[in-house]
Design a protein around this motif. Structure first.
Motif, mmCIF file in Angstrom:
data_model
loop_
_atom_site.group_PDB
_atom_site.id
_atom_site.type_symbol
_atom_site.label_atom_id
_atom_site.label_comp_id
_atom_site.label_asym_id
_atom_site.label_seq_id
_atom_site.Cartn_x
_atom_site.Cartn_y
_atom_site.Cartn_z
ATOM 1 N N ASN A 57 34.678 29.848 29.820
ATOM 2 C CA ASN A 57 34.065 30.811 28.890
ATOM 3 C C ASN A 57 32.545 30.821 29.007
ATOM 4 O O ASN A 57 31.887 31.783 28.673
ATOM 5 C CB ASN A 57 34.429 30.441 27.449
ATOM 6 C CG ASN A 57 35.896 30.630 27.174
ATOM 7 O OD1 ASN A 57 36.554 31.388 27.865
ATOM 8 N ND2 ASN A 57 36.406 29.916 26.183
ATOM 9 N N ASN A 58 32.014 29.712 29.469
ATOM 10 C CA ASN A 58 30.556 29.573 29.532
ATOM 11 C C ASN A 58 30.037 29.744 30.964
ATOM 12 O O ASN A 58 28.999 29.209 31.324
ATOM 13 C CB ASN A 58 30.174 28.176 29.000
ATOM 14 C CG ASN A 58 28.786 28.134 28.418
ATOM 15 O OD1 ASN A 58 28.248 29.155 28.012
ATOM 16 N ND2 ASN A 58 28.193 26.955 28.394
ATOM 17 N N LYS A 59 30.761 30.511 31.766
ATOM 18 C CA LYS A 59 30.457 30.570 33.205
ATOM 19 C C LYS A 59 29.060 31.127 33.510
ATOM 20 O O LYS A 59 28.443 30.722 34.502
ATOM 21 C CB LYS A 59 31.521 31.365 33.954
ATOM 22 C CG LYS A 59 31.667 32.803 33.529
ATOM 23 C CD LYS A 59 32.859 33.429 34.219
ATOM 24 C CE LYS A 59 33.084 34.815 33.666
ATOM 25 N NZ LYS A 59 34.393 35.355 34.026
ATOM 26 N N LEU A 60 28.561 32.031 32.663
ATOM 27 C CA LEU A 60 27.229 32.600 32.933
ATOM 28 C C LEU A 60 26.175 31.506 32.958
ATOM 29 O O LEU A 60 25.303 31.475 33.824
ATOM 30 C CB LEU A 60 26.862 33.644 31.861
ATOM 31 C CG LEU A 60 27.615 34.974 31.929
ATOM 32 C CD1 LEU A 60 27.233 35.851 30.741
ATOM 33 C CD2 LEU A 60 27.339 35.695 33.234
ATOM 34 N N VAL A 61 26.260 30.617 31.995
ATOM 35 C CA VAL A 61 25.285 29.539 31.891
ATOM 36 C C VAL A 61 25.543 28.477 32.969
ATOM 37 O O VAL A 61 24.630 28.034 33.670
ATOM 38 C CB VAL A 61 25.346 28.890 30.479
ATOM 39 C CG1 VAL A 61 24.376 27.734 30.364
ATOM 40 C CG2 VAL A 61 25.067 29.928 29.410
ATOM 41 N N VAL A 62 26.811 28.118 33.118
ATOM 42 C CA VAL A 62 27.166 27.017 34.027
ATOM 43 C C VAL A 62 26.863 27.373 35.484
ATOM 44 O O VAL A 62 26.296 26.560 36.228
ATOM 45 C CB VAL A 62 28.656 26.636 33.844
ATOM 46 C CG1 VAL A 62 29.080 25.618 34.886
ATOM 47 C CG2 VAL A 62 28.882 26.080 32.449
ATOM 48 N N ARG A 63 27.221 28.568 35.906
ATOM 49 C CA ARG A 63 26.960 28.973 37.299
ATOM 50 C C ARG A 63 25.469 28.966 37.604
ATOM 51 O O ARG A 63 25.042 28.594 38.690
ATOM 52 C CB ARG A 63 27.540 30.365 37.561
ATOM 53 C CG ARG A 63 29.049 30.339 37.700
ATOM 54 C CD ARG A 63 29.581 31.717 38.015
ATOM 55 N NE ARG A 63 31.037 31.711 38.058
ATOM 56 C CZ ARG A 63 31.768 32.798 38.233
ATOM 57 N NH1 ARG A 63 31.190 33.973 38.363
ATOM 58 N NH2 ARG A 63 33.083 32.716 38.262
ATOM 59 N N LYS A 64 24.698 29.386 36.619
ATOM 60 C CA LYS A 64 23.229 29.398 36.800
ATOM 61 C C LYS A 64 22.716 27.959 37.007
ATOM 62 O O LYS A 64 21.816 27.738 37.826
ATOM 63 C CB LYS A 64 22.587 30.026 35.552
ATOM 64 C CG LYS A 64 21.109 30.261 35.619
ATOM 65 C CD LYS A 64 20.805 31.710 35.973
ATOM 66 C CE LYS A 64 19.316 32.062 35.937
ATOM 67 N NZ LYS A 64 18.505 31.334 36.865
ATOM 68 N N ILE A 65 23.279 27.029 36.275
ATOM 69 C CA ILE A 65 22.868 25.627 36.437
ATOM 70 C C ILE A 65 23.133 25.180 37.879
ATOM 71 O O ILE A 65 22.292 24.546 38.517
ATOM 72 C CB ILE A 65 23.635 24.702 35.455
ATOM 73 C CG1 ILE A 65 23.259 25.018 34.010
ATOM 74 C CG2 ILE A 65 23.346 23.231 35.757
ATOM 75 C CD1 ILE A 65 24.086 24.252 32.978
#
Lengths: 181, 118
Positions: A57-65
């Motif tokens: 669900n938090n892929k936008l943030v996680v992928r950026k990391i």
């Protein structure tokens, strides 16, 4: 899914329990400890690849990391900085005589350690939201996610609050026991 | 995700032990930690982030909202409806910019607002 062996899993859960039952900056110190341990168990290169492919669900943030991991302002650098800040906060808090941080104590100008503590705490906002996203990702993708936090791991709060699992503070013996211990 | 649920609930338990009116603001600190875990656990988009941040702070700062916080706890433990709760309450969070500025980050460590810069 990363399978974490029981000995490491227990250590991580213990650190998380300390995170749950601390405050004044110590909490995040223990959170950082668990993150660092998990990064090493995942393997850094493997972790970065996993972050880039995250589908939670938090892929936008996680992928950026993951994508920014090795960049000058990426998570790798940030973790070093966070580590330093938290070590300073934790270290200065540990040597405070009165950990209740009451009003009277704050007014004692002589206590240089308290001043250090406050000074280091002001660096705390540098710890970003992404730090927590990384923590959640590490938990979600490992076998540790199905574990419970046992009450026996929860620390008795030093400056008030409730004790967990009936644990009570007990002063250590001042005189050695017979037999030399 | 038993561990994340356990972690959030335990953290909320610690927060509840402190008086919400206490100037030491330890409850603010711990609730804010819970909030950061929740949003990352449940997922957020960039533009929602700041608004949710404000919302949770408004909930924390106002002691009357303890009921909402208890609801939050129930939602997390039952079926992850915290996002629903958060989004429904966003309308009320528009006027708390100043509160946010004043309370975060210095006061969370038990420093009076007047002490800033000393």
């Amino acid at each position: 899914m990363i399978n974490i062996s029981p000995i490491y899993a227990t250590t991580i859960v213990q650190k998380i329990a300390l995170y749950c039952s601390s405050y004044n900056g110590n909490d995040v110190y223990y959170l950082k400890e668990s993150i660092m341990l998990m990064i090493n168990l995942y393997g850094e290169e493997n972790l970065v690849e996993m972050l880039k492919k995250d589908n939670s669900n938090n892929k936008l943030v996680v992928r950026k990391i993951g994508e920014d991991w090795y960049k000058p302002k990426g998570m790798k650098k940030k973790l070093k900085k966070i580590s330093l800040i938290l070590s300073k906060i934790h270290g200065s808090y540990s040597i405070l005589e009165d950990k209740t941080l009451t009003k009277e104590y704050k007014n004692k100008e002589k206590d240089k350690y308290f001043k250090y503590y406050l000074k280091f705490c002001k660096e705390f906002p540098k710890i970003e939201f992404n730090f927590y996203a990384l923590f959640v990702f590490l938990i979600q993708n490992s076998s540790i996610q199905n574990m419970n936090i046992s009450s026996q791991y929860l620390k008795v709060l030093e400056s008030g609050g409730r004790t967990f699992g009936g644990v009570q503070k007990e002063r250590l013996r001042e005189t050695p026991l017979e037999g030399g211990i | 995700m038993k561990l994340m649920h356990d972690l959030i609930i335990r953290r909320l338990d610690v927060s509840k032990d402190f008086d919400l009116n206490n100037e030491n603001s330890k409850s603010i600190w711990t609730f804010y930690e819970v909030y950061k875990l929740c949003v990352n656990f449940l997922g957020i988009t960039d533009n929602q982030l700041k608004r949710k941040q404000k919302l949770i702070l408004s909930l924390i700062i106002n002691p009357d909202n303890i009921v909402l916080l208890n609801k939050l706890k129930t939602y997390i433990s039952e079926d992850n409806k915290v996002v629903e709760l958060t989004l429904n309450s966003l309308k009320e969070s528009e006027d708390i910019d100043e509160i946010y500025e004043d309370f975060y980050p210095v006061s969370i460590f038990g420093v009076n607002l007047d002490d800033r810069g000393n």
